[in-house]
Design a protein around this motif. Structure first.
Motif, PDB file in Angstrom:
ATOM      1  N   HIS A 350      11.065 -18.365  12.400  1.00  0.00           N
ATOM      2  CA  HIS A 350      10.835 -16.998  11.906  1.00  0.00           C
ATOM      3  C   HIS A 350      10.048 -16.998  10.588  1.00  0.00           C
ATOM      4  O   HIS A 350      10.037 -17.996   9.856  1.00  0.00           O
ATOM      5  N   LEU A 351       9.423 -15.856  10.300  1.00  0.00           N
ATOM      6  CA  LEU A 351       8.623 -15.715   9.079  1.00  0.00           C
ATOM      7  C   LEU A 351       9.303 -14.819   8.044  1.00  0.00           C
ATOM      8  O   LEU A 351       8.652 -14.316   7.131  1.00  0.00           O
ATOM      9  N   ALA A 352      10.620 -14.603   8.169  1.00  0.00           N
ATOM     10  CA  ALA A 352      11.302 -13.684   7.248  1.00  0.00           C
ATOM     11  C   ALA A 352      11.222 -14.154   5.800  1.00  0.00           C
ATOM     12  O   ALA A 352      11.302 -13.334   4.877  1.00  0.00           O
ATOM     13  N   PHE A 353      11.054 -15.464   5.591  1.00  0.00           N
ATOM     14  CA  PHE A 353      10.920 -15.980   4.222  1.00  0.00           C
ATOM     15  C   PHE A 353       9.450 -16.192   3.836  1.00  0.00           C
ATOM     16  O   PHE A 353       9.163 -16.798   2.802  1.00  0.00           O
ATOM     17  N   GLY A 354       8.534 -15.709   4.665  1.00  0.00           N
ATOM     18  CA  GLY A 354       7.129 -15.947   4.391  1.00  0.00           C
ATOM     19  C   GLY A 354       6.697 -17.319   4.894  1.00  0.00           C
ATOM     20  O   GLY A 354       7.410 -17.982   5.653  1.00  0.00           O
ATOM     21  N   HIS A 355       5.517 -17.742   4.445  1.00  0.00           N
ATOM     22  CA  HIS A 355       4.926 -18.999   4.925  1.00  0.00           C
ATOM     23  C   HIS A 355       3.979 -19.495   3.840  1.00  0.00           C
ATOM     24  O   HIS A 355       3.389 -18.709   3.116  1.00  0.00           O
ATOM     25  N   GLY A 356       3.851 -20.805   3.722  1.00  0.00           N
ATOM     26  CA  GLY A 356       2.865 -21.351   2.784  1.00  0.00           C
ATOM     27  C   GLY A 356       3.397 -21.408   1.358  1.00  0.00           C
ATOM     28  O   GLY A 356       4.605 -21.516   1.127  1.00  0.00           O
ATOM     29  N   ILE A 357       2.491 -21.301   0.375  1.00  0.00           N
ATOM     30  CA  ILE A 357       2.874 -21.555  -1.024  1.00  0.00           C
ATOM     31  C   ILE A 357       3.853 -20.509  -1.554  1.00  0.00           C
ATOM     32  O   ILE A 357       4.553 -20.762  -2.534  1.00  0.00           O
ATOM     33  N   HIS A 358       3.898 -19.335  -0.930  1.00  0.00           N
ATOM     34  CA  HIS A 358       4.803 -18.289  -1.413  1.00  0.00           C
ATOM     35  C   HIS A 358       6.091 -18.193  -0.598  1.00  0.00           C
ATOM     36  O   HIS A 358       6.842 -17.233  -0.742  1.00  0.00           O
ATOM     37  N   ARG A 359       6.358 -19.186   0.256  1.00  0.00           N
ATOM     38  CA  ARG A 359       7.609 -19.131   1.027  1.00  0.00           C
ATOM     39  C   ARG A 359       8.785 -19.008   0.055  1.00  0.00           C
ATOM     40  O   ARG A 359       8.803 -19.643  -0.992  1.00  0.00           O
ATOM     41  N   CYS A 360       9.749 -18.196   0.407  1.00  0.00           N
ATOM     42  CA  CYS A 360      10.852 -17.837  -0.492  1.00  0.00           C
ATOM     43  C   CYS A 360      11.527 -19.072  -1.107  1.00  0.00           C
ATOM     44  O   CYS A 360      12.029 -19.933  -0.382  1.00  0.00           O
ATOM     45  N   VAL A 361      11.545 -19.121  -2.431  1.00  0.00           N
ATOM     46  CA  VAL A 361      12.098 -20.283  -3.130  1.00  0.00           C
ATOM     47  C   VAL A 361      13.616 -20.378  -2.936  1.00  0.00           C
ATOM     48  O   VAL A 361      14.196 -21.463  -2.977  1.00  0.00           O
ATOM     49  N   GLY A 362      14.269 -19.241  -2.686  1.00  0.00           N
ATOM     50  CA  GLY A 362      15.722 -19.231  -2.530  1.00  0.00           C
ATOM     51  C   GLY A 362      16.196 -19.205  -1.085  1.00  0.00           C
ATOM     52  O   GLY A 362      17.360 -18.893  -0.817  1.00  0.00           O
ATOM     53  N   ALA A 363      15.311 -19.562  -0.142  1.00  0.00           N
ATOM     54  CA  ALA A 363      15.662 -19.462   1.289  1.00  0.00           C
ATOM     55  C   ALA A 363      16.932 -20.241   1.626  1.00  0.00           C
ATOM     56  O   ALA A 363      17.802 -19.748   2.347  1.00  0.00           O
ATOM     57  N   ARG A 364      17.058 -21.443   1.073  1.00  0.00           N
ATOM     58  CA  ARG A 364      18.238 -22.279   1.384  1.00  0.00           C
ATOM     59  C   ARG A 364      19.527 -21.598   0.938  1.00  0.00           C
ATOM     60  O   ARG A 364      20.556 -21.666   1.612  1.00  0.00           O
ATOM     61  N   LEU A 365      19.461 -20.955  -0.225  1.00  0.00           N
ATOM     62  CA  LEU A 365      20.661 -20.294  -0.752  1.00  0.00           C
ATOM     63  C   LEU A 365      21.049 -19.097   0.117  1.00  0.00           C
ATOM     64  O   LEU A 365      22.240 -18.877   0.397  1.00  0.00           O
ATOM     65  N   ALA A 366      20.055 -18.340   0.565  1.00  0.00           N
ATOM     66  CA  ALA A 366      20.325 -17.200   1.456  1.00  0.00           C
ATOM     67  C   ALA A 366      20.987 -17.701   2.742  1.00  0.00           C
ATOM     68  O   ALA A 366      22.015 -17.161   3.181  1.00  0.00           O
ATOM     69  N   ILE A 370      24.891 -16.717   4.017  1.00  0.00           N
ATOM     70  CA  ILE A 370      25.101 -16.008   5.294  1.00  0.00           C
ATOM     71  C   ILE A 370      25.922 -16.887   6.246  1.00  0.00           C
ATOM     72  O   ILE A 370      26.859 -16.422   6.897  1.00  0.00           O
ATOM     73  N   GLY A 371      25.582 -18.178   6.289  1.00  0.00           N
ATOM     74  CA  GLY A 371      26.303 -19.110   7.158  1.00  0.00           C
ATOM     75  C   GLY A 371      27.776 -19.216   6.776  1.00  0.00           C
ATOM     76  O   GLY A 371      28.666 -19.216   7.645  1.00  0.00           O
ATOM     77  N   ILE A 372      28.055 -19.293   5.479  1.00  0.00           N
ATOM     78  CA  ILE A 372      29.452 -19.396   5.022  1.00  0.00           C
ATOM     79  C   ILE A 372      30.223 -18.129   5.351  1.00  0.00           C
ATOM     80  O   ILE A 372      31.387 -18.188   5.770  1.00  0.00           O
ATOM     81  N   LEU A 373      29.576 -16.960   5.195  1.00  0.00           N
ATOM     82  CA  LEU A 373      30.242 -15.706   5.575  1.00  0.00           C
ATOM     83  C   LEU A 373      30.661 -15.760   7.050  1.00  0.00           C
ATOM     84  O   LEU A 373      31.801 -15.411   7.407  1.00  0.00           O
ATOM     85  N   MET A 374      29.755 -16.215   7.910  1.00  0.00           N
ATOM     86  CA  MET A 374      30.057 -16.272   9.338  1.00  0.00           C
ATOM     87  C   MET A 374      31.154 -17.305   9.632  1.00  0.00           C
ATOM     88  O   MET A 374      32.032 -17.075  10.469  1.00  0.00           O
ATOM     89  N   GLU A 375      31.123 -18.433   8.923  1.00  0.00           N
ATOM     90  CA  GLU A 375      32.153 -19.460   9.120  1.00  0.00           C
ATOM     91  C   GLU A 375      33.534 -18.953   8.711  1.00  0.00           C
ATOM     92  O   GLU A 375      34.529 -19.170   9.416  1.00  0.00           O
ATOM     93  N   GLU A 376      33.583 -18.262   7.573  1.00  0.00           N
ATOM     94  CA  GLU A 376      34.876 -17.772   7.083  1.00  0.00           C
ATOM     95  C   GLU A 376      35.404 -16.627   7.958  1.00  0.00           C
ATOM     96  O   GLU A 376      36.614 -16.488   8.142  1.00  0.00           O
ATOM     97  N   MET A 377      34.502 -15.820   8.507  1.00  0.00           N
ATOM     98  CA  MET A 377      34.927 -14.791   9.473  1.00  0.00           C
ATOM     99  C   MET A 377      35.511 -15.478  10.718  1.00  0.00           C
ATOM    100  O   MET A 377      36.557 -15.085  11.234  1.00  0.00           O
ATOM    101  N   ALA A 378      34.830 -16.533  11.182  1.00  0.00           N
ATOM    102  CA  ALA A 378      35.281 -17.247  12.390  1.00  0.00           C
ATOM    103  C   ALA A 378      36.640 -17.904  12.169  1.00  0.00           C
ATOM    104  O   ALA A 378      37.515 -17.865  13.042  1.00  0.00           O
ATOM    105  N   LYS A 379      36.837 -18.495  10.974  1.00  0.00           N
ATOM    106  CA  LYS A 379      38.116 -19.135  10.658  1.00  0.00           C
ATOM    107  C   LYS A 379      39.274 -18.149  10.778  1.00  0.00           C
ATOM    108  O   LYS A 379      40.364 -18.502  11.208  1.00  0.00           O
ATOM    109  N   ARG A 380      39.016 -16.915  10.364  1.00  0.00           N
ATOM    110  CA  ARG A 380      40.061 -15.877  10.384  1.00  0.00           C
ATOM    111  C   ARG A 380      40.079 -15.119  11.713  1.00  0.00           C
ATOM    112  O   ARG A 380      40.855 -14.191  11.870  1.00  0.00           O
ATOM    113  N   ARG A 381      39.147 -15.508  12.614  1.00  0.00           N
ATOM    114  CA  ARG A 381      38.990 -14.800  13.897  1.00  0.00           C
ATOM    115  C   ARG A 381      38.831 -13.294  13.667  1.00  0.00           C
ATOM    116  O   ARG A 381      39.445 -12.464  14.336  1.00  0.00           O
ATOM    117  N   LEU A 382      37.983 -12.983  12.693  1.00  0.00           N
ATOM    118  CA  LEU A 382      37.723 -11.579  12.352  1.00  0.00           C
ATOM    119  C   LEU A 382      36.423 -11.120  12.982  1.00  0.00           C
ATOM    120  O   LEU A 382      35.430 -11.860  12.993  1.00  0.00           O
TER     121      LEU A 382
END
Length: 411
Positions: A350-366, A370-382
């Motif tokens: 996907h290109l949601a973080f852009g492409h090339g020299i301006h690709r989002c510097v914080g993409a990994r953190l985003a 998001i991944g941790i939110l989904m994991e913690e929801m899954a742990k609680r079966r919410l």
């Protein structure tokens, strides 16, 4: 057909392929005009819009091509949104709206905050805060997911990144909402209001900066700026510009993808069931939800010279809207692109973080948040059940949600 009024008061027909119209996003009906644009080849010159004439680049490959030629398609010449910078506007230089070499040096300063080792260091803290928030939510009662989960989690993260006073962290959301609203460009009164609000933001951060001068380097972003050759001598407007970039970048993208997790899975119960049955899909589902939402609908580039793009003659000074939102629904790259498919093989393209020299510097953190939110929801079966249509942002830049009534159940 709807009409605009020209300066002379003569009615002017609305171009149905003008994808900058705010109501398309408010009413979530942007998909059809973009589908039409892609069917016509994906490159289209819109003569009349609320932001003046611009080129729409709406398919995947030409966007990658433009992003790969930053010397021809400049970020600095006209800024990063299709709203033009006008006389009297606040000039806020920021590295996303700079060309090389200055862009490279300033980006390099903040990049250490987002390295893989920093992600490992921060992940326990993110998980702890996510768990605390989820455990505080009422199960079986209505609440606003945007405010209680998406905004709260991202604002906490920003407060940590900036070493910002914890009890005042909602100021970051407030400043982000004002800074990222492209529609304000059309309204002189609100533009003046924004100017005042952003100067308050600059003054507040100016005090934080002063408090860190002469102190030992720390891993927060302000300390990194102070201790770098590229950013330690920024004037007030450049400091403000880079702050706004990091606040909007860190806030809007993650927050609106977190909201899309609740809304999107509600739309595709088969995908939700697959994800609930196999939490091992969460990493890939994170990418797929970011693709499906695309929290920043476009970035703008300005041609620095006459050139050609897929047979279209682009003139020096022309404005190009790179519609990431549309590229991420390009069926030639993502089959059945309007659906969330949690095990989609190429979701990471996907290109949601852009492409090339301006690709989002914080993409990994985003992705991590998001991944941790989904994991913690899954742990609680919410499961988040959306109770009615969300209230959306009416604008063509930040593609997001204002409110979303949900009720949690367990599965």
């Amino acid at each position: 057909m709807a009409t605009l009024m020209t300066e002379a008061g003569i009615p002017e027909a609305v171009d149905p392929l003008d994808v900058s119209r705010p109501e398309l996003y408010r009413d979530d009906v942007w998909q059809a005009p973009f589908r039409e644009l892609r069917a016509r080849g994906g490159i289209y010159h819109c003569e009349n819009s609320g932001f003046g004439p611009y080129w729409s680049i709406a398919t995947y490959k030409p966007i990658v091509q433009v992003e790969s030629l930053p010397d021809i398609f400049s970020s600095e010449a006209g800024g990063i949104t299709i709203a033009d910078i006008q006389e009297g506007d606040i000039k806020m230089p920021m590295f996303i709206a700079m060309d090389r070499p200055k862009h490279t040096d300033q980006r390099r300063t903040v990049a250490p905050a987002f390295t893989p080792s920093e992600m490992v260091r921060m992940s326990d803290n993110i998980r702890m805060r996510t768990a605390e928030i989820l455990d505080s939510l009422p199960v079986g009662q209505e609440f606003d997911w945007v405010d209680s989960v998406s905004i709260e989690l991202t604002t906490q993260m920003l407060a940590l990144l900036f070493d910002f006073p914890w009890e005042e962290r909602r100021k970051l959301t407030y400043w982000s909402d004002w800074a990222g609203d492209i529609e304000i460009a059309k309204d002189p009164v609100r533009k003046e209001e924004r100017r005042q609000i952003l100067f308050e933001c600059a003054a507040y951060f100016g005090n934080l900066w002063q408090g860190k001068l002469g102190k030992e380097p720390r891993p927060d972003l302000i300390s990194m700026m102070i201790h770098s050759d590229a950013m330690s001598h920024m004037d007030q407007m450049e400091f403000l510009g880079n702050l706004i970039l990091l606040i909007v970048g860190g806030n809007d993208t993650t927050r609106n993808s977190m909201s899309a997790y609740a809304w999107g899975l509600e739309q595709f119960p088969d995908s939700r069931a697959k994800l609930e049955a196999d939490p091992g899909l969460i990493g890939n589902a994170t990418q797929e939800i970011i693709r499906w939402q695309t929290p920043l609908a476009h970035m703008r580039r300005t041609a620095t010279q006459d050139t050609e793009l897929d047979g279209h003659k682009i003139r020096a000074g022309d404005k190009l809207g790179l519609w990431y939102l549309s590229a991420n629904r390009d069926e030639s790259i993502f089959p059945d692109a309007d659906r969330i498919i949690v095990d989609r093989e190429n979701a990471r393209r996907h290109l949601a973080f852009g492409h090339g020299i301006h690709r989002c510097v914080g993409a990994r953190l985003a992705e991590l948040q998001i991944g941790i939110l989904m994991e913690e929801m899954a742990k609680r079966r919410l499961r988040a059940n959306v109770l009615r249509q969300p209230e959306r942002v009416a604008a063509c830049f930040v593609h997001g949600y204002k409110k979303m009534a949900v009720e949690l159940t367990r599965y």
